[in-house]
Design an enzyme around this catalytic site. Structure first.
Site, mmCIF file in Angstrom:
data_model
loop_
_atom_site.group_PDB
_atom_site.id
_atom_site.type_symbol
_atom_site.label_atom_id
_atom_site.label_comp_id
_atom_site.label_asym_id
_atom_site.label_seq_id
_atom_site.Cartn_x
_atom_site.Cartn_y
_atom_site.Cartn_z
ATOM 1 N N LYS A 262 0.837 -1.209 0.000
ATOM 2 C CA LYS A 262 0.000 0.000 0.000
ATOM 3 C C LYS A 262 0.875 1.264 0.000
ATOM 4 C CE LYS A 262 -3.589 2.757 0.505
ATOM 5 N NZ LYS A 262 -4.638 2.988 -0.474
ATOM 6 N N LYS B 254 -0.621 11.643 5.665
ATOM 7 C CA LYS B 254 -0.336 10.578 6.640
ATOM 8 C C LYS B 254 0.297 9.362 5.944
ATOM 9 C CE LYS B 254 -3.657 7.811 6.956
ATOM 10 N NZ LYS B 254 -4.273 6.534 6.711
HETATM 11 N N1 NAP Z 1 -11.269 7.290 1.532
HETATM 12 C C1 NAP Z 1 -10.551 6.605 0.667
HETATM 13 O O1 NAP Z 1 -10.705 6.780 -0.566
HETATM 14 C C2 NAP Z 1 -9.542 5.567 1.130
HETATM 15 C C3 NAP Z 1 -8.981 4.723 0.181
HETATM 16 C C4 NAP Z 1 -8.049 3.764 0.581
HETATM 17 C C5 NAP Z 1 -7.692 3.662 1.913
HETATM 18 N N2 NAP Z 1 -8.246 4.507 2.846
HETATM 19 C C6 NAP Z 1 -7.835 4.341 4.238
HETATM 20 O O2 NAP Z 1 -8.923 3.732 4.944
HETATM 21 C C7 NAP Z 1 -8.955 4.221 6.289
HETATM 22 C C8 NAP Z 1 -10.315 4.854 6.557
HETATM 23 O O3 NAP Z 1 -10.515 5.901 5.604
HETATM 24 P P1 NAP Z 1 -11.901 6.680 5.464
HETATM 25 O O4 NAP Z 1 -11.763 7.543 4.284
HETATM 26 O O5 NAP Z 1 -13.028 5.720 5.596
HETATM 27 O O6 NAP Z 1 -11.815 7.584 6.785
HETATM 28 P P2 NAP Z 1 -12.985 8.253 7.637
HETATM 29 O O7 NAP Z 1 -14.140 8.598 6.766
HETATM 30 O O8 NAP Z 1 -12.327 9.314 8.440
HETATM 31 O O9 NAP Z 1 -13.434 7.033 8.579
HETATM 32 C C9 NAP Z 1 -12.775 6.669 9.754
HETATM 33 C C10 NAP Z 1 -13.830 6.205 10.733
HETATM 34 O O10 NAP Z 1 -13.179 5.705 11.895
HETATM 35 C C11 NAP Z 1 -13.911 6.177 13.026
HETATM 36 N N3 NAP Z 1 -13.041 6.220 14.184
HETATM 37 C C12 NAP Z 1 -12.009 7.069 14.433
HETATM 38 N N4 NAP Z 1 -11.441 6.786 15.614
HETATM 39 C C13 NAP Z 1 -12.143 5.747 16.140
HETATM 40 C C14 NAP Z 1 -12.045 5.000 17.350
HETATM 41 N N5 NAP Z 1 -11.104 5.271 18.260
HETATM 42 N N6 NAP Z 1 -12.946 4.020 17.548
HETATM 43 C C15 NAP Z 1 -13.896 3.732 16.648
HETATM 44 N N7 NAP Z 1 -14.044 4.396 15.490
HETATM 45 C C16 NAP Z 1 -13.171 5.397 15.222
HETATM 46 C C17 NAP Z 1 -14.390 7.559 12.627
HETATM 47 O O11 NAP Z 1 -15.476 7.926 13.452
HETATM 48 P P3 NAP Z 1 -16.009 9.415 13.642
HETATM 49 O O12 NAP Z 1 -17.353 9.434 12.955
HETATM 50 O O13 NAP Z 1 -16.136 9.601 15.111
HETATM 51 O O14 NAP Z 1 -14.994 10.345 13.021
HETATM 52 C C18 NAP Z 1 -14.778 7.344 11.157
HETATM 53 O O15 NAP Z 1 -16.100 6.903 11.025
HETATM 54 C C19 NAP Z 1 -7.784 5.224 6.434
HETATM 55 O O16 NAP Z 1 -6.691 4.569 6.995
HETATM 56 C C20 NAP Z 1 -7.516 5.639 4.994
HETATM 57 O O17 NAP Z 1 -6.173 6.056 4.803
HETATM 58 C C21 NAP Z 1 -9.174 5.453 2.484
#
Ligand code: NAP
Length: 300
Positions: free
Chosen positions: A173, A241
């Site tokens: 990744k 990040k």
């Molecule tokens: N978005 C993309 O296109 C993409 C693509 C590939 C990989 N990724 C990776 O996938 C991961 C998630 O990405 P995302 O875009 O889905 O991020 P996101 O929308 O910020 O989702 C993260 C989720 O985790 C929750 N969270 C944070 N801290 C927590 C805790 N201590 N306990 C339980 N839940 C918690 C957040 O809740 P809250 O509602 O409270 O904030 C939020 O719902 C990241 O590592 C990112 O780098 C993302």
């Protein structure tokens, strides 16, 4: 054999559609998230809710995490009321977040000591890939364990690659992120260059996207830049990040990453300029500012 019960922690942009796809495929899914609204949404969709990671894990055979960063994954998996406290011997964690490769390896070691299997399984393909179940999933972990969970991975993605032992999914990744970030940044440079030269940007796009610049980044990110559409998707702060992990790991592995070091700095500026919560295409705004405050996509 009945379907495994899946605990899902982290119901954000990526996690929610993945959890829903598992519900659609017939898996019992127990969801937990820091804020409550996404849990309620999953329950309405046919899942079950849990108040803590431990509670989700206690009801599950395998827990998937999809969380912001290394620190959060460590806390959710190994912290108080964490996933490791809820799982039984022989059960498994699949971490689909993007985290640091050495942290993934260390997590695997800690969990093995507790009798729990660990797979690092970060993804590529974005929000649309998560919704459509077409993600590319890069898996590190013991082959037999990965085979045992292939049904789940195949529900979430189209390209499932077993990269090797624990940590190799995150190494893959990091490689993906350093390649794609460089491509996004250089597409932005191309458009700023064309704008400064007074070129017709639609004509430039049509010409170069039909030639050797053809591909997903030009079609997807390039179009968003020209439309001035920086709605996430994938936050610029997450790209920063990911590149921080890649640059750090590159030092450890002795790999020269000069271009990524520059892209990393440009994403740092993207955040410092206030665009961290915008899509990773917002890096073009840093270049626009460097060019004297121009506006290629008409978005400011
Ligand atoms: N978005 C993309 O296109 C993409 C693509 C590939 C990989 N990724 C990776 O996938 C991961 C998630 O990405 P995302 O875009 O889905 O991020 P996101 O929308 O910020 O989702 C993260 C989720 O985790 C929750 N969270 C944070 N801290 C927590 C805790 N201590 N306990 C339980 N839940 C918690 C957040 O809740 P809250 O509602 O409270 O904030 C939020 O719902 C990241 O590592 C990112 O780098 C993302």
């Amino acid at each position: 054999m009945s379907a495994k019960t899946i605990g899902y922690v982290g119901l954000g942009i990526m996690g929610m559609p993945m959890a829903k796809n598992l519900v659609d495929a017939g898996y019992p899914v127990v969801g937990h998230n820091r804020s409550r609204d996404p849990v309620d949404e999953l329950v309405e969709y046919g899942g079950e809710g849990a108040g803590t990671p431990r509670e989700a894990a206690a009801k599950a055979d395998v827990v998937i995490t999809c969380l912001p960063d290394s620190e959060t994954v460590e806390e959710v998996v190994l912290g108080d009321d964490g996933v490791a406290d809820g799982l039984d011997d022989g059960e498994a964690v699949i971490d689909m977040s993007t985290i640091s490769p050495p942290v993934a390896e260390a997590l695997a070691d800690r969990l093995v000591q507790k009798g729990i299997h660990f797979m690092d399984a970060p993804v590529s393909g974005g929000e649309s890939g998560a919704i459509e179940g077409t993600l590319s999933i890069m898996v590190g972990g013991d082959e037999d364990v990965v085979d045992d969970h292939n049904d789940i991975l195949e529900t979430l993605g189209e390209t499932i690659t077993h990269c090797g032992e624990s940590g190799t999914g995150q190494i893959t990744k990091a490689c993906n992120q350093l390649v794609v970030s460089g491509m996004i940044e250089v597409v932005a440079e191309g458009f700023v260059f064309a704008h400064q030269a007074g070129a017709d940007l639609d004509a430039v796009y049509d010409a170069i996207s039909g030639g050797s610049c053809r591909g997903f980044v030009m079609d997807h990110h390039g179009t968003h830049m020209l439309d001035g559409d920086h709605e996430p998707g994938f936050y610029s702060s997450y790209m920063y990040k990911d590149l921080s992990y890649a640059v750090e790991a590159a030092k450890e592995y002795g790999a020269p990453v000069p271009t990524t070091a520059v892209t990393h700095e440009l994403y740092k500026s993207t955040i410092e300029s206030g665009y961290g919560q915008e899509k990773n295409t917002a890096v073009i705004k840093v270049l626009e500012n460097m060019a004297g405050g121009i506006d290629v996509g008409g978005d400011s």
